[in-house]
Design an enzyme around this catalytic site. Sequence first.
Site, short mmCIF file in Angstrom:
data_model
loop_
_atom_site.label_atom_id
_atom_site.label_comp_id
_atom_site.label_asym_id
_atom_site.label_seq_id
_atom_site.Cartn_x
_atom_site.Cartn_y
_atom_site.Cartn_z
N HIS A 255 39.30 40.02 39.90
CA HIS A 255 40.26 38.90 40.00
C HIS A 255 41.18 38.84 41.27
O HIS A 255 41.80 37.84 41.18
CB HIS A 255 41.28 39.18 38.81
CG HIS A 255 40.27 39.08 37.36
ND1 HIS A 255 39.72 37.88 36.96
CD2 HIS A 255 40.43 40.10 36.69
CE1 HIS A 255 39.05 38.48 35.85
NE2 HIS A 255 39.34 39.64 35.56
N LYS B 152 28.26 36.05 34.61
CA LYS B 152 29.44 35.90 34.07
C LYS B 152 29.74 34.61 33.75
O LYS B 152 29.82 33.54 34.78
CB LYS B 152 30.53 36.93 34.42
CG LYS B 152 31.85 36.99 34.05
CD LYS B 152 32.83 37.73 34.56
CE LYS B 152 33.90 37.90 33.68
NZ LYS B 152 35.14 38.68 34.02
N HIS C 93 44.08 43.90 33.16
CA HIS C 93 43.14 42.87 32.40
C HIS C 93 43.65 41.39 32.75
O HIS C 93 44.91 41.20 32.46
CB HIS C 93 42.99 43.15 30.99
CG HIS C 93 42.54 42.24 30.31
ND1 HIS C 93 41.16 42.05 30.01
CD2 HIS C 93 42.80 41.06 29.39
CE1 HIS C 93 40.59 41.01 29.43
NE2 HIS C 93 41.71 40.55 29.02
#
Length: 146
Positions: free
Chosen positions: A37, A64, A138
């Site tokens: 990310h 993904k 996350h």
Amino acid sequence: MMMGLGPLLLVFMLGPCLTPPTLAQDDYRYRHFLTQHYDANPRGRDNKYCDTMMSIRKLTSPCKDTNTFIHGTKNNIKAVCEDKNGVPYGANFRRSKSPFQVTTCKLRGGSNRPPCEYKATAGSRDIAIACEHGLPVHFDESFYRP
């Protein structure tokens, strides 16, 4: 003299083995978060950017469905885990107090088999992340400010 060094040498040799596993796991999860990310200096933020970044970051086998890249400094992202730039959000997340530049890559087409082609959406959004021991681990979502 060697007798005195024996116990000390043993402590130095066993020290790394006694590192709490959670710290090693947190470090792994933080590095994984960065791989998936984080991109401080994006080149372009178009479909080609997404196709390239998703491939470079090994998120294309299988393809993904959606992935968001955050464009900011590591320290600014980590600050969301603290009160400096984050507030509690939901059960286990933190929401940024200030927006980040992000690029969201969504898979085009119906197959999750390579070659993967993505549609890019660039914008400035708040982010919601999960943190452990002060580190982001996350990415949950991003959203425009109301």
